[in-house]
Design an enzyme around this catalytic site. Structure first.
Site, PDB file in Angstrom:
ATOM      1  N   GLU A  42       4.720  -4.500 -11.566  1.00 12.81           N
ATOM      2  CA  GLU A  42       6.106  -4.135 -11.838  1.00 12.81           C
ATOM      3  C   GLU A  42       6.761  -5.156 -12.760  1.00 12.81           C
ATOM      4  OE1 GLU A  42       6.896  -1.931  -7.510  1.00 12.81           O
ATOM      5  OE2 GLU A  42       7.836  -3.856  -7.962  1.00 12.81           O
ATOM      6  N   HIS A  49       0.833  -1.197   0.000  1.00 13.49           N
ATOM      7  CA  HIS A  49       0.000   0.000   0.000  1.00 13.49           C
ATOM      8  C   HIS A  49       0.872   1.253   0.000  1.00 13.49           C
ATOM      9  CE1 HIS A  49      -3.619  -2.366   0.866  1.00 13.49           C
ATOM     10  NE2 HIS A  49      -2.869  -3.045   1.716  1.00 13.49           N
ATOM     11  N   ARG A  57       6.542   3.237  -9.799  1.00 14.06           N
ATOM     12  CA  ARG A  57       7.485   4.330  -9.607  1.00 14.06           C
ATOM     13  C   ARG A  57       8.132   4.724 -10.939  1.00 14.06           C
ATOM     14  NH1 ARG A  57      10.189   0.739  -5.160  1.00 14.06           N
ATOM     15  NH2 ARG A  57       9.052  -0.735  -6.446  1.00 14.06           N
TER      16      ARG A  57
END
Length: 329
Positions: free
Chosen positions: A232, A17, A134
């Site tokens: 990812e 999270h 990210r």
């Protein structure tokens, strides 16, 4: 503009999270938003000194009323609790995975899986194009040599302590230890034992790495938990055998396994008598796929087509544009 991000992390909750919310914070910061985590005081050890720590919902609600946006990424919030938060701050973005809490109101709702929500959600942001990764995942090295490693990463905390038994089973099966790369989260269970085992068997191991993309780029395949790491690995094009370690990973695997870029073995609902059997099943799956270059290439292409790494930017852009248009009106 100010945003509060309500998310907790712990050994039991995991780090997923917080990690995906950090991707959102980075994207909002690019639009000059001021961002801050709100964390339950009980989980202060997994927070940051810059976080806002609260002991009661009333404290959170008071702070929510003072900002422009609240982002909620928390499974402990039922539909009723979300509705109460919405009364204090209607500019609410809820992050969801399972769609199992019933109907609740929100200005925006983000789910990287294909799910249907009620009309109480004004603006659903649905599908893998909104997966929160990210910025490093958009900066892949296209000129690197072909990957040769089996990456083993069972999440920030490895809640079921699977890394060590999987390593034992891999070594016992004759898998080449020089091809294994272990990645441990900073708070992973049995970390000392895992590191010692790796050193004894010539296995590469890293812990608490801030940027995992170089290790994923070197991965021919992976064994991974099926939380946010799933997206990812898809973005990096890494064929994976997932170890399901929590019930909230069910729907993501139900949607991704049929696409044939990954496999899965479930551990969160396993009795002690079946535990070793499931470990063996996972290792057998890896060994059978390791030399299947045709499947690997197809899997890589499929995975990369699903996630491009720009989801956080899309979300921040959508919400920022809303506030800009409201200020003009």
């Amino acid at each position: 503009m100010k945003v509060l991000v309500r998310a907790d992390a712990s050994v039991e909750i995991g780090m997923g999270h917080r990690v995906r919310c950090q991707a959102l914070i980075h994207a909002f910061t690019a639009f000059d938003w001021h961002c801050q985590f709100v964390v339950d005081q009980r989980y202060q050890a997994f927070g940051s000194p810059d976080d806002c720590f609260v002991e009661t919902e009333a404290q959170f609600w008071q702070r929510a009323e003072q900002v422009d946006l609240v982002i909620l990424d928390h499974y402990a919030y039922s539909a009723d609790l979300i509705a109460m938060l919405y009364q204090h701050q209607p500019n609410l973005l809820v992050l969801d995975d399972m769609n199992d809490r019933g109907d609740f109101p929100a200005k925006w709702l983000l789910n990287p899986l294909q799910q249907n929500y009620s009309k109480l959600v004004e603006c659903p942001l649905i599908g893998s194009r909104y997966a929160l990764l990210r910025p490093a995942f958009q900066q892949q090295d296209e000129n690197q040599s072909p990957p040769e490693q089996l990456l083993i990463t069972l999440g920030g905390t490895d809640p079921l302590a699977l890394t060590l038994p999987i390593l034992n089973a891999l070594v016992a099966s004759g898998f080449a230890t020089e091809c294994i790369q272990v990645l441990l989260g900073a708070n992973a269970k049995q970390a000392e034992q895992v590191i010692a085992f790796c050193l004894q068997n010539g296995i590469a191991v890293e812990q608490g790495v801030s940027d995992v993309t170089p290790l994923m780029q070197q991965a021919k395949m992976a064994i991974s938990a099926a939380g946010g790491t799933l997206f990812e690995l898809a973005c990096m094009g890494v064929p994976t055998v997932f170890a399901q370690v929590a019930d909230n990973q069910t729907r993501s695997l139900e949607q991704h396994v049929p696409l044939n870029w990954c496999r899965s073995v479930r551990f969160d609902n396993v009795s002690d008598t079946l535990y070793a059997q499931r470990i063996g099943q996972l290792v057998e799956e890896v060994n059978s796929l390791w030399s299947d270059t045709e499947w690997q290439q197809t899997a890589r292409n499929t995975a990369r087509s699903l996630v491009d790494g720009a989801g956080a930017e899309r979300v921040a852009q959508t919400i920022h544009a809303y506030f800009v248009s409201e200020s003009i009106l």
